[in-house]
Design an enzyme around this catalytic site. Structure first.
Site, PDB file in Angstrom:
ATOM      1  N   TYR A  75       4.162  27.959   6.530  1.00 58.06           N
ATOM      2  CA  TYR A  75       3.257  29.102   6.293  1.00 58.06           C
ATOM      3  C   TYR A  75       1.858  28.547   6.035  1.00 58.06           C
ATOM      4  O   TYR A  75       1.560  28.018   4.966  1.00 58.06           O
ATOM      5  CB  TYR A  75       3.713  29.922   5.088  1.00 58.06           C
ATOM      6  CG  TYR A  75       4.988  30.718   5.266  1.00 58.06           C
ATOM      7  CD1 TYR A  75       5.502  31.012   6.529  1.00 58.06           C
ATOM      8  CD2 TYR A  75       5.669  31.210   4.167  1.00 58.06           C
ATOM      9  CE1 TYR A  75       6.667  31.752   6.674  1.00 58.06           C
ATOM     10  CE2 TYR A  75       6.834  31.959   4.300  1.00 58.06           C
ATOM     11  CZ  TYR A  75       7.324  32.222   5.560  1.00 58.06           C
ATOM     12  OH  TYR A  75       8.477  32.969   5.703  1.00 58.06           O
ATOM     13  N   LEU A  82       9.579  46.430   4.041  1.00 60.60           N
ATOM     14  CA  LEU A  82       8.579  47.444   4.399  1.00 60.60           C
ATOM     15  C   LEU A  82       8.219  47.327   5.882  1.00 60.60           C
ATOM     16  O   LEU A  82       7.188  47.831   6.324  1.00 60.60           O
ATOM     17  CB  LEU A  82       7.321  47.283   3.534  1.00 60.60           C
ATOM     18  CG  LEU A  82       7.564  47.506   2.041  1.00 60.60           C
ATOM     19  CD1 LEU A  82       6.289  47.268   1.245  1.00 60.60           C
ATOM     20  CD2 LEU A  82       8.098  48.914   1.787  1.00 60.60           C
ATOM     21  N   ARG A  84       7.054  44.902   7.429  1.00 64.93           N
ATOM     22  CA  ARG A  84       5.754  44.211   7.533  1.00 64.93           C
ATOM     23  C   ARG A  84       4.576  45.166   7.296  1.00 64.93           C
ATOM     24  O   ARG A  84       3.496  44.974   7.843  1.00 64.93           O
ATOM     25  CB  ARG A  84       5.634  43.525   8.891  1.00 64.93           C
ATOM     26  CG  ARG A  84       6.766  42.535   9.145  1.00 64.93           C
ATOM     27  CD  ARG A  84       6.794  42.061  10.566  1.00 64.93           C
ATOM     28  NE  ARG A  84       7.879  41.124  10.794  1.00 64.93           N
ATOM     29  CZ  ARG A  84       7.816  39.817  10.563  1.00 64.93           C
ATOM     30  NH1 ARG A  84       6.713  39.287  10.099  1.00 64.93           N
ATOM     31  NH2 ARG A  84       8.844  39.046  10.811  1.00 64.93           N
ATOM     32  N   GLY A  85       4.804  46.193   6.533  1.00 66.08           N
ATOM     33  CA  GLY A  85       3.734  47.123   6.195  1.00 66.08           C
ATOM     34  C   GLY A  85       3.848  48.442   6.936  1.00 66.08           C
ATOM     35  O   GLY A  85       3.340  49.473   6.494  1.00 66.08           O
ATOM     36  N   SER A 117       5.279  51.140   4.828  1.00 62.35           N
ATOM     37  CA  SER A 117       4.738  51.127   3.461  1.00 62.35           C
ATOM     38  C   SER A 117       4.049  52.428   3.083  1.00 62.35           C
ATOM     39  O   SER A 117       3.752  52.667   1.922  1.00 62.35           O
ATOM     40  CB  SER A 117       3.732  49.981   3.316  1.00 62.35           C
ATOM     41  OG  SER A 117       2.577  50.261   4.089  1.00 62.35           O
TER      42      SER A 117
HETATM   43  N1  LIG Z   1      13.078  34.081   6.873  1.00 70.23           N
HETATM   44  C1  LIG Z   1      12.245  34.630   7.714  1.00 70.23           C
HETATM   45  O1  LIG Z   1      12.372  34.507   8.917  1.00 70.23           O
HETATM   46  C2  LIG Z   1      11.094  35.439   7.188  1.00 70.23           C
HETATM   47  C3  LIG Z   1      10.279  36.145   8.070  1.00 70.23           C
HETATM   48  C4  LIG Z   1       9.241  36.900   7.551  1.00 70.23           C
HETATM   49  C5  LIG Z   1       9.031  36.944   6.193  1.00 70.23           C
HETATM   50  N2  LIG Z   1       9.815  36.229   5.346  1.00 70.23           N
HETATM   51  C6  LIG Z   1       9.580  36.217   3.890  1.00 70.23           C
HETATM   52  O2  LIG Z   1       9.680  37.524   3.390  1.00 70.23           O
HETATM   53  C7  LIG Z   1       8.481  37.880   2.719  1.00 70.23           C
HETATM   54  C8  LIG Z   1       8.222  39.354   2.878  1.00 70.23           C
HETATM   55  O3  LIG Z   1       8.084  39.663   4.258  1.00 70.23           O
HETATM   56  P1  LIG Z   1       6.975  40.602   4.794  1.00 70.23           P
HETATM   57  O4  LIG Z   1       5.679  40.131   4.228  1.00 70.23           O
HETATM   58  O5  LIG Z   1       7.081  40.753   6.231  1.00 70.23           O
HETATM   59  O6  LIG Z   1       7.447  41.933   4.092  1.00 70.23           O
HETATM   60  P2  LIG Z   1       6.977  43.376   3.832  1.00 70.23           P
HETATM   61  O7  LIG Z   1       6.992  43.531   2.349  1.00 70.23           O
HETATM   62  O8  LIG Z   1       7.829  44.239   4.683  1.00 70.23           O
HETATM   63  O9  LIG Z   1       5.499  43.559   4.399  1.00 70.23           O
HETATM   64  C9  LIG Z   1       4.402  43.071   3.723  1.00 70.23           C
HETATM   65  C10 LIG Z   1       3.172  43.822   4.164  1.00 70.23           C
HETATM   66  O10 LIG Z   1       3.283  45.164   3.691  1.00 70.23           O
HETATM   67  C11 LIG Z   1       2.043  45.599   3.171  1.00 70.23           C
HETATM   68  N3  LIG Z   1       2.262  46.467   1.994  1.00 70.23           N
HETATM   69  C12 LIG Z   1       1.820  47.728   1.855  1.00 70.23           C
HETATM   70  N4  LIG Z   1       2.209  48.246   0.686  1.00 70.23           N
HETATM   71  C13 LIG Z   1       2.901  47.297   0.059  1.00 70.23           C
HETATM   72  C14 LIG Z   1       3.554  47.255  -1.196  1.00 70.23           C
HETATM   73  N5  LIG Z   1       3.565  48.258  -2.045  1.00 70.23           N
HETATM   74  N6  LIG Z   1       4.178  46.102  -1.544  1.00 70.23           N
HETATM   75  C15 LIG Z   1       4.188  45.048  -0.702  1.00 70.23           C
HETATM   76  N7  LIG Z   1       3.570  45.037   0.511  1.00 70.23           N
HETATM   77  C16 LIG Z   1       2.941  46.167   0.886  1.00 70.23           C
HETATM   78  C17 LIG Z   1       1.286  44.345   2.830  1.00 70.23           C
HETATM   79  O11 LIG Z   1       0.040  44.525   3.440  1.00 70.23           O
HETATM   80  P3  LIG Z   1      -1.372  44.443   2.695  1.00 70.23           P
HETATM   81  O12 LIG Z   1      -1.274  43.446   1.609  1.00 70.23           O
HETATM   82  O13 LIG Z   1      -2.273  44.013   3.781  1.00 70.23           O
HETATM   83  O14 LIG Z   1      -1.569  45.839   2.253  1.00 70.23           O
HETATM   84  C18 LIG Z   1       1.934  43.208   3.561  1.00 70.23           C
HETATM   85  O15 LIG Z   1       1.110  42.760   4.620  1.00 70.23           O
HETATM   86  C19 LIG Z   1       7.416  36.986   3.333  1.00 70.23           C
HETATM   87  O16 LIG Z   1       6.305  36.835   2.495  1.00 70.23           O
HETATM   88  C20 LIG Z   1       8.193  35.716   3.522  1.00 70.23           C
HETATM   89  O17 LIG Z   1       8.230  35.000   2.295  1.00 70.23           O
HETATM   90  C21 LIG Z   1      10.847  35.493   5.838  1.00 70.23           C
END
Ligand SMILES: NC(=O)c1ccc[n+]([C@@H]2O[C@H](COP(=O)([O-])OP(=O)(O)OC[C@H]3O[C@@H](n4cnc5c(N)ncnc54)[C@H](OP(=O)(O)O)[C@@H]3O)[C@@H](O)[C@H]2O)c1
Length: 337
Positions: free
Chosen positions: A56, A206, A208-209, A212
């Site tokens: 990352y 979420l 990826r947003g 959300s």
């Molecule tokens: N193992 C794998 O293959 C893999 C793949 C992807 C991710 N991951 C892990 O999983 C974690 C979470 O994944 P993700 O970031 O895709 O998940 P997510 O929580 O579905 O999406 C995060 C996005 O949602 C937005 N958002 C809007 N409201 C929110 C709220 N209340 N709380 C949190 N986010 C909000 C954020 O955007 P803004 O901040 O721009 O508003 C952020 O960009 C990653 O950080 C990573 O550590 C693992």
């Protein structure tokens, strides 16, 4: 803070984890000071599981975590680290390396960058089709024996691979996408994890947003942001998916909750063995996500959520086709040697 056990072999963690990926990569520019403040707020609220990957931001995310954890109680934090995705200087993903030597070398660099003597859960980011999972997990198990790693994890592995890995060393958790829009694990992978006592850390809860409540069709998305071209975020698919979000908003409004809270609450409701990771990068988003832990969803609420976003309703795949092809979880976990 409510806690959950990560499988029968894993640690007990707060029921919501913080995923740090977007603080360094894939979601456009991020603000370091806000990212660190978000990590601090999470720890102060009782969050214990922090998820990162050495790829990352090509080390950036680990260095950010090192900075954020300075002066904090290391023992109170469960650091989950992924390795094995190979990156080029321009950020392109150019391969996967699950060889035992790569396990040890990647871990050595990770420990130095994180400024710690152990990783709590160590996992290969994508199953390497050229290396039997037994060899990769065997090398992580050696690192457990040597005291550099506490627990073995997996990422985006299919049911067959989870079984093979677990036979070599108990697996604490499988990290995999799971949300109202991505329910692929329900058929085979989740039942296999349950049979073995392997926990699930759900990412993309979420979507990826998208799910959300803060996403809109006219949102400006930076070049290089995964979501600029991702199938679910573009064209007609986006309109159809945002219509699902509108339906979910009606359920959330009736509960006096937000869309994000209902989406996270639904994942939490799927079982005590599932810990959602949220990708908050700002304190307000984190606070909203934590609110999901206080949300009580009745059987009627859950039925209303299922009606708003039925299984299989998402328009578009969760990744581009070439990326899907790298996912062991989408191949039934049988394509590895
Ligand atoms: N193992 C794998 O293959 C893999 C793949 C992807 C991710 N991951 C892990 O999983 C974690 C979470 O994944 P993700 O970031 O895709 O998940 P997510 O929580 O579905 O999406 C995060 C996005 O949602 C937005 N958002 C809007 N409201 C929110 C709220 N209340 N709380 C949190 N986010 C909000 C954020 O955007 P803004 O901040 O721009 O508003 C952020 O960009 C990653 O950080 C990573 O550590 C693992």
């Amino acid at each position: 803070m409510i806690t959950r056990a990560l499988g029968s072999a894993g640690p007990r963690v707060a029921a919501l984890g913080l995923g740090c990926m977007g603080m360094s990569d894939f979601y456009g520019p991020a603000d370091e000071a806000k990212s660190i403040a978000t990590i601090h707020a999470a720890l102060d609220a009782g969050v214990t599981l922090l998820d990162t990957g050495d790829y990352y931001g090509m080390g950036h995310n680990e260095l950010l975590l090192r900075e954020a954890l300075r002066g904090r109680d290391r023992g109170g934090v469960v650091l989950s680290v992924k390795f094995g995705l190979l990156r080029a200087p321009d950020g392109a993903i150019v391969g996967i390396d699950g060889r035992p030597a790569a396990v040890k070398s990647s871990l050595a660099y990770t420990l130095r960058r994180l400024g710690t003597d152990h990783v709590d859960i160590y996992r290969l980011g994508r199953v390497d089709p050229a290396v039997p999972i037994e060899e990769t997990v065997g090398a992580i198990a050696e690192m457990v024996q040597a005291g550099y790693v506490r627990h073995v994890g997996l990422s985006e592995a299919g049911a067959g691979t989870v079984r093979r890995a677990h036979a070599v060393h108990p697996v604490a958790d499988l990290q995999i996408e799971y949300s109202l829009l991505s329910r692929g694990i329900e058929a085979e992978i989740l039942p296999a994890c349950r049979e073995l006592g392997v926990g699930v850390t759900a990412y993309g809860v979420l979507s990826r947003g998208l799910l959300s409540g803060h996403w809109s069709a006219d949102r400006a998305v930076a070049d290089g942001d995964f979501r600029k071209t991702a199938p679910r975020f573009t064209g007609e698919n986006l309109d159809r998916n945002l219509a699902l979000v509108d339906a979910l908003r009606a359920v959330a409004d009736a509960k006096g909750a937000t869309v994000a809270q209902v989406a996270i609450g639904w994942v939490l409701s799927r079982g005590e063995d599932i810990v959602p990771l949220v990708g908050a990068r700002r304190r307000d988003r984190l606070a909203e996500a934590l609110g999901a832990l206080r949300l009580e969803l009745t059987a009627e609420d859950l039925a209303a959520i299922e009606r708003a976003v039925p299984a299989g309703a998402a328009a578009g795949d969760r990744y581009h086709a070439p990326q899907i092809a790298t996912l062991d979880s989408e191949r039934g976990g049988v394509a590895t040697r």
